[in-house]
Write a protein that holds these residues in place. Structure first.
Motif, PDB file in Angstrom:
ATOM      1  N   HIS A 288       0.793  -1.207  -0.041  1.00 26.72           N
ATOM      2  CA  HIS A 288      -0.066   0.076   0.141  1.00 26.72           C
ATOM      3  C   HIS A 288       0.888   1.105  -0.006  1.00 26.72           C
ATOM      4  O   HIS A 288       2.010   1.324   0.677  1.00 26.72           O
ATOM      5  CB  HIS A 288      -0.806   0.006   1.332  1.00 26.72           C
ATOM      6  N   VAL A 289       0.648   2.380  -0.900  1.00 29.28           N
ATOM      7  CA  VAL A 289       1.110   3.467  -0.840  1.00 29.28           C
ATOM      8  C   VAL A 289       0.202   4.678  -0.514  1.00 29.28           C
ATOM      9  O   VAL A 289      -0.985   4.788  -1.252  1.00 29.28           O
ATOM     10  CB  VAL A 289       1.714   3.801  -1.972  1.00 29.28           C
ATOM     11  N   PHE A 290       0.274   5.428   0.548  1.00 25.41           N
ATOM     12  CA  PHE A 290      -0.844   6.516   1.191  1.00 25.41           C
ATOM     13  C   PHE A 290      -0.071   7.580   1.588  1.00 25.41           C
ATOM     14  O   PHE A 290       1.197   7.668   2.106  1.00 25.41           O
ATOM     15  CB  PHE A 290      -1.798   5.642   1.919  1.00 25.41           C
ATOM     16  N   LYS A 291      -0.839   8.704   1.770  1.00 28.35           N
ATOM     17  CA  LYS A 291      -0.236   9.696   2.456  1.00 28.35           C
ATOM     18  C   LYS A 291      -0.852   9.741   4.027  1.00 28.35           C
ATOM     19  O   LYS A 291      -1.815   9.277   4.340  1.00 28.35           O
ATOM     20  CB  LYS A 291      -0.835  11.024   1.785  1.00 28.35           C
ATOM     21  N   LYS A 292       0.246  10.231   4.917  1.00 27.11           N
ATOM     22  CA  LYS A 292      -0.379  10.424   6.196  1.00 27.11           C
ATOM     23  C   LYS A 292       0.132  11.666   6.829  1.00 27.11           C
ATOM     24  O   LYS A 292       1.226  11.928   6.960  1.00 27.11           O
ATOM     25  CB  LYS A 292       0.195   9.265   7.110  1.00 27.11           C
ATOM     26  N   GLU A 293      -0.723  12.676   6.746  1.00 23.49           N
ATOM     27  CA  GLU A 293      -0.344  13.989   7.322  1.00 23.49           C
ATOM     28  C   GLU A 293       0.677  14.589   6.282  1.00 23.49           C
ATOM     29  O   GLU A 293       0.297  14.655   4.881  1.00 23.49           O
ATOM     30  CB  GLU A 293       0.056  14.093   8.381  1.00 23.49           C
ATOM     31  N   THR A 294       1.806  14.998   6.521  1.00 24.85           N
ATOM     32  CA  THR A 294       2.931  15.270   5.726  1.00 24.85           C
ATOM     33  C   THR A 294       4.056  14.276   5.397  1.00 24.85           C
ATOM     34  O   THR A 294       4.930  14.776   4.910  1.00 24.85           O
ATOM     35  CB  THR A 294       3.847  16.665   6.380  1.00 24.85           C
ATOM     36  N   SER A 295       3.365  13.198   5.562  1.00 27.11           N
ATOM     37  CA  SER A 295       4.528  12.062   5.129  1.00 27.11           C
ATOM     38  C   SER A 295       3.988  11.121   4.092  1.00 27.11           C
ATOM     39  O   SER A 295       2.812  10.991   3.954  1.00 27.11           O
ATOM     40  CB  SER A 295       4.870  11.260   6.276  1.00 27.11           C
ATOM     41  N   VAL A 296       4.566  10.294   3.206  1.00 33.91           N
ATOM     42  CA  VAL A 296       4.340   9.479   2.264  1.00 33.91           C
ATOM     43  C   VAL A 296       4.786   8.172   2.723  1.00 33.91           C
ATOM     44  O   VAL A 296       5.831   8.014   3.255  1.00 33.91           O
ATOM     45  CB  VAL A 296       4.922   9.774   0.908  1.00 33.91           C
ATOM     46  N   CYS A 297       3.748   7.269   2.991  1.00 32.77           N
ATOM     47  CA  CYS A 297       4.018   5.968   3.508  1.00 32.77           C
ATOM     48  C   CYS A 297       4.068   4.477   2.751  1.00 32.77           C
ATOM     49  O   CYS A 297       3.266   4.852   1.636  1.00 32.77           O
ATOM     50  CB  CYS A 297       3.143   5.624   4.610  1.00 32.77           C
ATOM     51  N   ILE A 298       4.890   3.772   2.903  1.00 27.99           N
ATOM     52  CA  ILE A 298       4.575   2.197   2.175  1.00 27.99           C
ATOM     53  C   ILE A 298       4.406   1.456   2.861  1.00 27.99           C
ATOM     54  O   ILE A 298       5.357   1.364   4.155  1.00 27.99           O
ATOM     55  CB  ILE A 298       6.053   2.239   1.304  1.00 27.99           C
ATOM     56  N   MET A 299       3.296   0.703   2.934  1.00 29.96           N
ATOM     57  CA  MET A 299       2.946  -0.412   3.761  1.00 29.96           C
ATOM     58  C   MET A 299       3.201  -1.947   3.222  1.00 29.96           C
ATOM     59  O   MET A 299       2.597  -2.144   2.136  1.00 29.96           O
ATOM     60  CB  MET A 299       1.771  -0.254   4.479  1.00 29.96           C
ATOM     61  N   VAL A 300       3.917  -2.886   3.773  1.00 31.18           N
ATOM     62  CA  VAL A 300       3.927  -4.366   2.898  1.00 31.18           C
ATOM     63  C   VAL A 300       3.504  -5.083   4.157  1.00 31.18           C
ATOM     64  O   VAL A 300       4.070  -5.411   5.293  1.00 31.18           O
ATOM     65  CB  VAL A 300       5.399  -4.554   2.559  1.00 31.18           C
ATOM     66  N   GLN A 301       2.361  -5.724   3.785  1.00 33.16           N
ATOM     67  CA  GLN A 301       1.740  -6.592   4.527  1.00 33.16           C
ATOM     68  C   GLN A 301       1.743  -8.011   4.086  1.00 33.16           C
ATOM     69  O   GLN A 301       1.429  -8.189   2.927  1.00 33.16           O
ATOM     70  CB  GLN A 301       0.349  -6.082   4.866  1.00 33.16           C
ATOM     71  N   ASP A 302       2.035  -9.142   4.724  1.00 27.64           N
ATOM     72  CA  ASP A 302       2.000 -10.623   4.574  1.00 27.64           C
ATOM     73  C   ASP A 302       1.093 -11.476   5.319  1.00 27.64           C
ATOM     74  O   ASP A 302       0.925 -10.943   6.601  1.00 27.64           O
ATOM     75  CB  ASP A 302       3.328 -10.990   4.094  1.00 27.64           C
ATOM     76  N   ASN A 303       0.699 -12.504   5.263  1.00 26.94           N
ATOM     77  CA  ASN A 303       0.163 -13.582   5.961  1.00 26.94           C
ATOM     78  C   ASN A 303       1.452 -14.623   6.399  1.00 26.94           C
ATOM     79  O   ASN A 303       0.798 -15.866   6.015  1.00 26.94           O
ATOM     80  CB  ASN A 303      -0.942 -14.093   5.487  1.00 26.94           C
ATOM     81  N   GLY A 304       2.753 -14.464   6.243  1.00 22.73           N
ATOM     82  CA  GLY A 304       3.527 -15.412   6.358  1.00 22.73           C
ATOM     83  C   GLY A 304       3.619 -15.882   7.807  1.00 22.73           C
ATOM     84  O   GLY A 304       2.825 -15.812   8.589  1.00 22.73           O
ATOM     85  N   LEU A 305       5.112 -16.412   8.207  1.00 21.00           N
ATOM     86  CA  LEU A 305       5.186 -17.008   9.293  1.00 21.00           C
ATOM     87  C   LEU A 305       5.163 -16.172  10.418  1.00 21.00           C
ATOM     88  O   LEU A 305       4.676 -16.471  11.499  1.00 21.00           O
ATOM     89  CB  LEU A 305       6.588 -17.632   9.274  1.00 21.00           C
ATOM     90  N   GLY A 306       5.442 -14.802  10.297  1.00 15.39           N
ATOM     91  CA  GLY A 306       5.374 -13.973  11.352  1.00 15.39           C
ATOM     92  C   GLY A 306       6.863 -13.931  11.930  1.00 15.39           C
ATOM     93  O   GLY A 306       7.742 -14.722  11.889  1.00 15.39           O
ATOM     94  N   ILE A 307       7.059 -12.900  12.813  1.00 15.46           N
ATOM     95  CA  ILE A 307       8.240 -12.898  13.674  1.00 15.46           C
ATOM     96  C   ILE A 307       8.032 -13.246  15.081  1.00 15.46           C
ATOM     97  O   ILE A 307       7.301 -12.653  15.775  1.00 15.46           O
ATOM     98  CB  ILE A 307       8.794 -11.385  13.680  1.00 15.46           C
ATOM     99  N   PRO A 308       8.900 -14.154  15.552  1.00 12.96           N
ATOM    100  CA  PRO A 308       8.744 -14.657  17.153  1.00 12.96           C
ATOM    101  C   PRO A 308       9.112 -13.439  17.849  1.00 12.96           C
ATOM    102  O   PRO A 308       9.588 -12.305  17.909  1.00 12.96           O
ATOM    103  CB  PRO A 308       9.823 -15.671  17.045  1.00 12.96           C
ATOM    104  N   GLU A 309       8.414 -13.485  19.090  1.00 10.87           N
ATOM    105  CA  GLU A 309       8.588 -12.511  19.905  1.00 10.87           C
ATOM    106  C   GLU A 309       9.912 -12.050  20.581  1.00 10.87           C
ATOM    107  O   GLU A 309      10.315 -11.195  20.633  1.00 10.87           O
ATOM    108  CB  GLU A 309       7.726 -12.760  21.579  1.00 10.87           C
TER     109      GLU A 309
END
Length: 471
Positions: A394-415
């Motif tokens: 996802h690419v979107f604006k957040k106030e005065t910033s431009v943000c790139i979000m990468v989301q997956d349904n993989g294994l995840g990161i252990p705590e």
């Protein structure tokens, strides 16, 4: 085509109605003027032949019987008023006088007096019938006003309306057949010509830069369609080859540069180590009273060079020096989408809230950020192997910033590994060196940005990178 025929028929009908109304208005105006001119001549003739004195009070006697003859000849009712607007004589043969005609309508006398040509026409409607009522002065032989002539004229549009109806009927029939022809022609055109275009359009709509696209195969198409299909197929082949070559070229260039740099840096401490060992071999003498001092010196030299090599290895294991930052004004949406072109996985999806987001960034470093985050997501998905693998960028604006979000349904990161994610030497890959996320964090911090992540084991990870928008 059908719409154009409909619009043309409506416009022509409107123009026809407007034209007939204009002609009707001109016809009635000119007819009233002709009637008025002829009646005035007749009235003037009576004045010339009369034996009565040419005075306003004598008007009823002058036109006592003549007014009925004039009415019969010209077919219009005639009213004669004095100069103050009072009825003197009328062509209406009634025993009881009509009170509505005993006095001129309010305001007409003032407007007649103010008229430069001493003529005034009133338009009104009565009982659904439209009228024109003309007022003008009757003068004596020396042009002295004697009375006011009023001629009420009925606007009979029956003939004109009949002509209009017949004309619109003919136009309607003609355009009805034209509409039928247009529908038939549009149908066959859509079947013969646009059938191939629909196929091409569907294929182009399904084209994605992040997956292997199928070529278009159409038989029996026109030369123009064949040219379009060939151009599309050529573009697909070039896109696939470019993605493969780009990925291979980047990997090869990166490893070649790393190998060159490492070889150069390691070679520097090896040379003094070799010279030290050779010198010790030639000059070694067990009976030398300073042998212990020389051994210490020899050992210290070797340890010093080994430390240098260790530092080189540590520096390489962290990450190589980043290239010089070259900022340029670019579209973050477009560059992010371009960075995804090298991936062939069909489960990578791209979303952008805006068509373009302009900011000043380094194109190469932005592509590195996106590719590193997506590669990590692909690796996480390969470890878990979910039923429906999904990576969303996802690419979107957040106030005065431009943000790139990468989301997956993989294994995840252990705590226990969350605190080590951005460490240069940390990696969960068997073939990795742990430089990717460290490099990403370094780039983001250079632009005074922020990188964060949310992860749950066996449920996926979401990385979000935000840069302040610079113009």
């Amino acid at each position: 085509m059908i719409l154009l025929v409909l619009l043309a028929s409506v416009l022509i009908a409107m123009v026809t109605i407007f034209q007939y109304r204009e002609e009707a208005e001109d016809y009635h105006r000119e007819r009233l003027e002709r009637k008025e001119a002829n009646i005035r001549k007749h009235l003037d003739y009576v004045l010339e032949e009369t034996t009565f004195a040419l005075e306003t009070e004598q008007i009823p006697l002058i036109y006592k019987d003549k007014i009925f003859d004039i009415k019969k000849i010209h077919g219009l009712e005639i009213y004669l008023y004095d100069l103050e607007g009072n009825l003197l004589k009328s062509s209406q043969a009634r025993i009881v006088k009509d009170p509505s005609h005993q006095k001129m309508p309010f305001g007409v006398l003032d407007k007649l007096r103010a008229s430069p040509d001493k003529q005034y026409v009133v338009e009104f409607e009565e009982n659904g019938q439209e009228y024109q009522s003309s007022y003008t002065y009757i003068t004596d032989l020396s042009f002295k006003p004697l009375a006011i002539l009023n001629l009420p004229y009925i606007e009979d549009d029956g003939f004109i309306n009949k002509e209009l109806k017949e004309s619109l009927t003919r136009l309607g029939i003609a355009y009805f057949f034209m509409l039928l022809i247009a529908i038939a022609l549009a149908y066959f055109l859509s079947k013969y010509i646009t059938r191939s275009l629909n196929t091409v359009s569907q294929k182009i709509t399904e084209t994605r830069l992040n997956k292997r696209n199928k070529r278009i195969e159409i038989e029996g198409s026109t030369e123009e369609i064949s040219t379009l299909v060939n151009a599309y197929n050529g573009m697909i082949d070039e896109l696939e080859n470019s993605a493969v070559q780009l990925a291979a070229s980047e990997r090869e260039a990166a490893w070649r540069e790393m190998a060159k740099q490492v070889a150069h840096e390691i070679k520097n401490p090896l040379t003094p180590m070799r010279l030290t060992v050779q010198s010790f071999q030639r000059k070694f003498d067990a009976e030398d009273p300073q042998i212990e001092e020389k051994i210490d010196e020899y050992s210290n030299t070797l340890i010093q060079q080994i430390d240098i090599m260790s530092n080189i290895a540590s520096a390489f294991s962290i990450y190589a020096e980043m290239p010089a930052q070259k900022d340029e004004t670019l579209d973050v949406v477009k560059i992010t989408k371009l960075a995804l072109d090298i991936f062939n996985e069909s489960y990578i999806y791209f979303f952008a809230e805006d068509e373009e987001i302009i900011s000043k960034l380094d194109r190469t470093q932005l592509i590195r950020i996106v590719t590193n985050l997506v590669k990590n997501s692909i690796h996480a998905i390969s470890l878990r192997e979910p039923d429906t693998p999904t990576i969303e960028v996802h690419v979107f604006k957040k106030e005065t910033s431009v943000c790139i979000m990468v989301q997956d349904n993989g294994l995840g990161i252990p705590e226990e590994n969350k605190d080590l994610v951005f460490e240069p030497k940390f990696t969960t890959k068997s073939s990795g060196m742990g430089l990717g996320l460290a490099m990403v964090k370094n780039i983001v911090e250079t632009y005074k940005g922020e990188i964060t992540f949310i992860s749950a084991e066996n449920d996926g990870t979401t990385f979000t990178v935000c840069f302040p928008i610079q113009h």
